[in-house]
Design a protein around this motif. Structure first.
Motif, PDB file in Angstrom:
ATOM      1  N   PHE A 188      11.133   5.293   4.920  1.00  0.00           N
ATOM      2  CA  PHE A 188      10.469   4.524   3.890  1.00  0.00           C
ATOM      3  C   PHE A 188       9.328   4.852   2.969  1.00  0.00           C
ATOM      4  CE2 PHE A 188       8.675   0.696   2.412  1.00  0.00           C
ATOM      5  CZ  PHE A 188       9.493   0.491   1.364  1.00  0.00           C
ATOM      6  N   ILE A 189       9.278   5.095   1.809  1.00  0.00           N
ATOM      7  CA  ILE A 189       8.241   5.555   1.125  1.00  0.00           C
ATOM      8  C   ILE A 189       8.248   4.615   0.055  1.00  0.00           C
ATOM      9  CG2 ILE A 189       7.228   7.373  -0.252  1.00  0.00           C
ATOM     10  CD1 ILE A 189       9.173   9.214   1.413  1.00  0.00           C
ATOM     11  N   THR A 190       6.895   4.439  -0.337  1.00  0.00           N
ATOM     12  CA  THR A 190       6.029   3.651  -1.267  1.00  0.00           C
ATOM     13  C   THR A 190       5.100   4.035  -1.970  1.00  0.00           C
ATOM     14  OG1 THR A 190       6.601   1.312  -0.043  1.00  0.00           O
ATOM     15  CG2 THR A 190       4.910   1.384  -2.101  1.00  0.00           C
ATOM     16  N   VAL A 191       5.122   4.482  -3.329  1.00  0.00           N
ATOM     17  CA  VAL A 191       4.417   5.322  -4.174  1.00  0.00           C
ATOM     18  C   VAL A 191       4.150   4.506  -5.414  1.00  0.00           C
ATOM     19  CG1 VAL A 191       4.843   7.609  -3.185  1.00  0.00           C
ATOM     20  CG2 VAL A 191       6.043   6.747  -4.936  1.00  0.00           C
ATOM     21  N   TYR A 192       3.201   4.732  -6.155  1.00  0.00           N
ATOM     22  CA  TYR A 192       2.890   4.155  -7.606  1.00  0.00           C
ATOM     23  C   TYR A 192       3.160   4.941  -8.884  1.00  0.00           C
ATOM     24  CZ  TYR A 192       2.008  -0.332  -5.062  1.00  0.00           C
ATOM     25  OH  TYR A 192       2.205  -1.395  -4.344  1.00  0.00           O
ATOM     26  N   GLU A 202       5.269   0.101  -8.959  1.00  0.00           N
ATOM     27  CA  GLU A 202       5.556   0.359  -7.706  1.00  0.00           C
ATOM     28  C   GLU A 202       7.073   0.955  -7.606  1.00  0.00           C
ATOM     29  OE1 GLU A 202       6.298  -2.022  -3.205  1.00  0.00           O
ATOM     30  OE2 GLU A 202       5.192  -2.972  -4.940  1.00  0.00           O
ATOM     31  N   VAL A 203       7.222   2.054  -6.789  1.00  0.00           N
ATOM     32  CA  VAL A 203       8.285   2.774  -6.687  1.00  0.00           C
ATOM     33  C   VAL A 203       8.691   2.893  -5.212  1.00  0.00           C
ATOM     34  CG1 VAL A 203      10.027   4.738  -7.324  1.00  0.00           C
ATOM     35  CG2 VAL A 203       8.221   3.794  -8.640  1.00  0.00           C
ATOM     36  N   ASN A 204       9.813   2.345  -4.759  1.00  0.00           N
ATOM     37  CA  ASN A 204      10.035   2.639  -3.127  1.00  0.00           C
ATOM     38  C   ASN A 204      11.237   3.565  -3.146  1.00  0.00           C
ATOM     39  OD1 ASN A 204       8.441   0.421  -1.909  1.00  0.00           O
ATOM     40  ND2 ASN A 204       9.368  -0.817  -3.420  1.00  0.00           N
ATOM     41  N   ARG A 238       0.902  -1.149  -0.049  1.00  0.00           N
ATOM     42  CA  ARG A 238       0.081   0.113   0.075  1.00  0.00           C
ATOM     43  C   ARG A 238       0.900   1.220   0.073  1.00  0.00           C
ATOM     44  NH1 ARG A 238      -2.163   3.514   3.936  1.00  0.00           N
ATOM     45  NH2 ARG A 238      -4.211   4.090   3.455  1.00  0.00           N
ATOM     46  N   PRO A 239       0.655   2.464  -0.715  1.00  0.00           N
ATOM     47  CA  PRO A 239       1.274   3.621  -0.592  1.00  0.00           C
ATOM     48  C   PRO A 239       1.357   4.090   0.933  1.00  0.00           C
ATOM     49  CG  PRO A 239      -0.329   3.715  -2.566  1.00  0.00           C
ATOM     50  CD  PRO A 239      -0.669   2.359  -1.780  1.00  0.00           C
ATOM     51  N   LYS A 240       2.605   4.396   1.122  1.00  0.00           N
ATOM     52  CA  LYS A 240       2.710   4.614   2.785  1.00  0.00           C
ATOM     53  C   LYS A 240       4.213   5.344   2.839  1.00  0.00           C
ATOM     54  CE  LYS A 240       5.093   0.125   3.579  1.00  0.00           C
ATOM     55  NZ  LYS A 240       4.838  -1.070   4.429  1.00  0.00           N
TER      56      LYS A 240
END
Length: 322
Positions: A78-82, A95-97, A67-69
């Motif tokens: 630590f970031i997760t986006v799409y 997905e891009v971390n 999940r984006p977070k």
């Protein structure tokens, strides 16, 4: 190699091997960025030891469909986006971390369909902000991701408006094709909503005053601009979802109304035909017809029945009753 070295806000080196990162990361005057595309567990373990990354964050990179977070650890974020990727009218999120430390940004892409070159162009377009270090680099990444989502929701809005106009178009449309288009739009909308809704929390957390990442007052308006785009995308997605739901209900209502009209016409004709049929059947009338008792009479009646049936089928098909 997608690597960059900024020293005192000036781009000093790029394209150097990732192995050289350890030579600069200990210098507070240096800001490092490097990119990994579909890395293995061994690759992540190497940078984890070098930058002191938390094992849970590394584990999240290796797990799909996060999940984006934004997760906050002792030594890094630590970031997760799409990112948006469309293939054959189908939204396929990428997905891009990102690992964010005091003087390093590490981007980890799921695959090479996320164009990291466009992010680099945004950095090059604002070199005067490079003095803000990692906050500058992270802004370029988030700005590109959110702008991609904003552009895509605009395209969805255009398609939804075109579809809405066809609902009341006098020219008959292919019902199956319209249903397929509507289903594709709703499916893409659901996927986009899963990507965009958590982004408010991600960017909002970065803007909190207790975060040391955005310590410069000069960078805050840039992040607020990204946050504004995130809100606009989220609101736009919700409004389009309601619009598609209304269009679906309108389409079902139209189909029910049209079915009622067809049934009224067919019932009327059936009633007209039923009256003479009932009268002649009650009296048992049976009058001679051309070819009575002759083989050619049988074939002629068969042909008349076939031609009449085909004619009725053609008429019903033309009126889209069948």
């Amino acid at each position: 190699m997608h690597t960059r070295l900024y020293r005192n806000g000036v781009l000093e080196k790029q394209g150097f091997p990732i192995e050289d990162v350890s030579d600069y990361v200990s210098d507070p005057a240096c800001v490092i960025w490097f990119d990994l595309c579909a890395p293995t567990a061994a690759d992540l373990n190497v940078i984890s030891e070098e930058l002191g990354l938390h094992e849970l964050a590394v584990e999240d990179v290796l797990s799909d469909h996060q999940r984006p977070k934004l997760d906050i650890y002792d030594k890094h974020l630590f970031i997760t986006v799409y990112g948006v990727h469309v293939e054959e009218d189908r939204l396929d999120p990428i997905e891009v971390n990102a690992f964010v430390t005091a003087n390093a940004l590490v981007t980890v892409r799921e695959n090479d369909r996320f164009d990291i070159g466009e992010v680099i162009k945004r950095w090059d377009a604002g070199p005067h902000l490079a003095k803000h270090g990692v906050a500058f680099l992270l802004h370029g990444l988030l700005d590109y991701v959110v702008d991609g989502q904003f552009d895509y929701v605009q395209d969805l809005d255009t398609h939804a408006e075109e579809l809405e106009e066809t609902l009341f178009d006098e020219v008959p449309v292919n019902a199956r094709e319209m249903q397929r288009t509507m289903f594709t739009l709703r499916k893409n909308m659901v996927r986009l909503r899963k990507m965009t809704m958590p982004m408010r929390e991600v960017v909002g957390t970065l803007l909190r005053r207790d975060q040391d990442l955005i310590s410069s007052e000069e960078m805050i308006p840039y992040y607020q601009d990204v946050y504004d785009h995130v809100l606009r995308v989220s609101e736009w997605v919700d409004s389009l979802r309601d619009l598609l739901a209304n269009m679906r209900e309108t389409r079902l209502s139209q189909q029910g109304f049209r079915l009622n009209e067809i049934m009224k016409r067919l019932t009327s004709w059936a009633a007209i035909i039923a009256v003479p049929t009932a009268i002649t059947g009650f009296y048992g009338q049976n009058v001679p017809y051309p070819g009575t008792g002759q083989p050619w009479g049988f074939w002629m009646s068969t042909i008349v029945v076939a031609v009449t049936s085909v004619g009725l089928y053609a008429v019903f098909k033309k009126k889209d009753w069948l």
